[in-house]
Design a protein around this motif. Sequence first.
Motif, PDB file in Angstrom:
ATOM      1  N   TYR A  91       0.818  -1.221   0.000  1.00 34.22           N
ATOM      2  CA  TYR A  91       0.000   0.000   0.000  1.00 34.22           C
ATOM      3  C   TYR A  91       0.851   1.270   0.000  1.00 34.22           C
ATOM      4  CZ  TYR A  91      -3.513  -3.457   1.074  1.00 34.22           C
ATOM      5  OH  TYR A  91      -4.331  -4.556   1.012  1.00 34.22           O
ATOM      6  N   GLY A  97     -11.208  -7.412  -1.310  1.00 33.80           N
ATOM      7  CA  GLY A  97     -10.614  -7.012  -2.583  1.00 33.80           C
ATOM      8  C   GLY A  97     -11.229  -5.770  -3.204  1.00 33.80           C
ATOM      9  N   LYS A 154     -10.605  -1.320   0.048  1.00 34.28           N
ATOM     10  CA  LYS A 154     -10.828  -0.574   1.295  1.00 34.28           C
ATOM     11  C   LYS A 154      -9.496  -0.200   1.969  1.00 34.28           C
ATOM     12  CE  LYS A 154     -13.147  -4.037   3.047  1.00 34.28           C
ATOM     13  NZ  LYS A 154     -13.018  -5.013   1.924  1.00 34.28           N
ATOM     14  N   THR A 155      -8.622  -1.182   2.107  1.00 36.06           N
ATOM     15  CA  THR A 155      -7.342  -0.920   2.781  1.00 36.06           C
ATOM     16  C   THR A 155      -6.512   0.063   1.959  1.00 36.06           C
ATOM     17  OG1 THR A 155      -7.457  -3.159   3.690  1.00 36.06           O
ATOM     18  CG2 THR A 155      -5.335  -2.054   3.823  1.00 36.06           C
TER      19      THR A 155
HETATM   20  N1  LIG Z   1      -7.707   2.429  -6.513  1.00 32.22           N
HETATM   21  C1  LIG Z   1      -6.830   1.430  -6.715  1.00 32.22           C
HETATM   22  N2  LIG Z   1      -5.905   1.507  -7.682  1.00 32.22           N
HETATM   23  C2  LIG Z   1      -5.031   0.504  -7.892  1.00 32.22           C
HETATM   24  N3  LIG Z   1      -5.009  -0.637  -7.188  1.00 32.22           N
HETATM   25  C3  LIG Z   1      -5.917  -0.777  -6.217  1.00 32.22           C
HETATM   26  C4  LIG Z   1      -6.879   0.225  -5.923  1.00 32.22           C
HETATM   27  N4  LIG Z   1      -7.655  -0.202  -4.912  1.00 32.22           N
HETATM   28  C5  LIG Z   1      -7.193  -1.404  -4.574  1.00 32.22           C
HETATM   29  N5  LIG Z   1      -6.153  -1.772  -5.355  1.00 32.22           N
HETATM   30  C6  LIG Z   1      -5.428  -3.052  -5.284  1.00 32.22           C
HETATM   31  O1  LIG Z   1      -6.416  -4.069  -5.280  1.00 32.22           O
HETATM   32  C7  LIG Z   1      -6.083  -5.087  -4.330  1.00 32.22           C
HETATM   33  C8  LIG Z   1      -7.202  -5.187  -3.284  1.00 32.22           C
HETATM   34  O2  LIG Z   1      -7.285  -3.955  -2.571  1.00 32.22           O
HETATM   35  P1  LIG Z   1      -7.402  -3.914  -0.976  1.00 32.22           P
HETATM   36  O3  LIG Z   1      -7.404  -2.472  -0.592  1.00 32.22           O
HETATM   37  O4  LIG Z   1      -6.395  -4.782  -0.349  1.00 32.22           O
HETATM   38  O5  LIG Z   1      -8.891  -4.537  -0.790  1.00 32.22           O
HETATM   39  P2  LIG Z   1      -9.737  -4.787   0.539  1.00 32.22           P
HETATM   40  O6  LIG Z   1      -9.010  -4.130   1.669  1.00 32.22           O
HETATM   41  O7  LIG Z   1     -11.077  -4.184   0.263  1.00 32.22           O
HETATM   42  O8  LIG Z   1      -9.820  -6.286   0.698  1.00 32.22           O
HETATM   43  C9  LIG Z   1      -4.750  -4.705  -3.743  1.00 32.22           C
HETATM   44  O9  LIG Z   1      -3.719  -5.357  -4.465  1.00 32.22           O
HETATM   45  C10 LIG Z   1      -4.668  -3.208  -3.972  1.00 32.22           C
HETATM   46  O10 LIG Z   1      -3.339  -2.772  -4.066  1.00 32.22           O
END
Ligand SMILES: Nc1ncnc2c1ncn2[C@@H]1O[C@H](COP(=O)(O)OP(=O)(O)O)[C@@H](O)[C@H]1O
Length: 231
Positions: A54, A99, A102-103
């Motif tokens: 991140y 996925g 959110k994070t």
């Molecule tokens: N806006 C974005 N642009 C590029 N990559 C993203 C974006 N949002 C999420 N990702 C990627 O997608 C994947 C899932 O995101 P993540 O934030 O971990 O999801 P969650 O926390 O909802 O499970 C990760 O590899 C993240 O780096």
Amino acid sequence: MNREPQTLGDGTFQRLERILVARGMNPKVLPDIAEEPECLTSLGVLEAGMPPRYRMARADHPEVLAWVRDVTEQAAAPNPGARRQITTGPSLLMAGVTGAGKTHQAYGAVRALVEAGIAVRWRATTAADLYADLRPRPGHDTERELAAVSRYPLLILDDLGAAKASEWVEEITYRLINKRYNLMLPTLITTNLAMRDLRDHLGDRVASRLAEMTTRVVFEPIDRRRQRHTT
Ligand SMILES: Nc1ncnc2c1ncn2[C@@H]1O[C@H](COP(=O)(O)OP(=O)(O)O)[C@@H](O)[C@H]1O
Ligand SMILES: [Mg+2]
């Protein structure tokens, strides 16, 4: 002489505020009680403290950007000439499937605050890791740890509701959320659960405070992790 213990009345706090103001300090900025020197001064330091996945995350969700603006507006310098710090502010409850991003938005929001020139003392933890850290065990002052986490000016509490529910989990979550609710400290919470399921999982005391202190952000039900491999 035998003295009765005294409680601090409103007058005491007002006097204290006047003293702080007279010394050019802002009484709204909580004193820094944590031991770790995590006051962030540059983007480089910020990135070093982020998990690699991140590190480059940028917030682009409109409601997350609106939160960044709110928190930035409420930031204040502890004394003249110092960088502005987070004081109080709203919190976000980011809900969506695994996925959904959110994070990514949560870390991106911290970056956006630092880019806005705010000195951000923050901590990120998944709820499950936090419970593991706070399990009573010899040689660890877990009460102190809970107090410290509760008072971080900004906390990312990731995957709330994903750990196995128990009375202990409910109690710890209540104490953490209640403290941050009372202090009005901004908290970025992510969860896979709907509010109704969070209430079942963590109890009404937590759910009711979250309902008041957070803006709900619902993510599109798309798993970006899988999408990447199929397109
Ligand atoms: N806006 C974005 N642009 C590029 N990559 C993203 C974006 N949002 C999420 N990702 C990627 O997608 C994947 C899932 O995101 P993540 O934030 O971990 O999801 P969650 O926390 O909802 O499970 C990760 O590899 C993240 O780096
Ligand atoms: Mg996540």
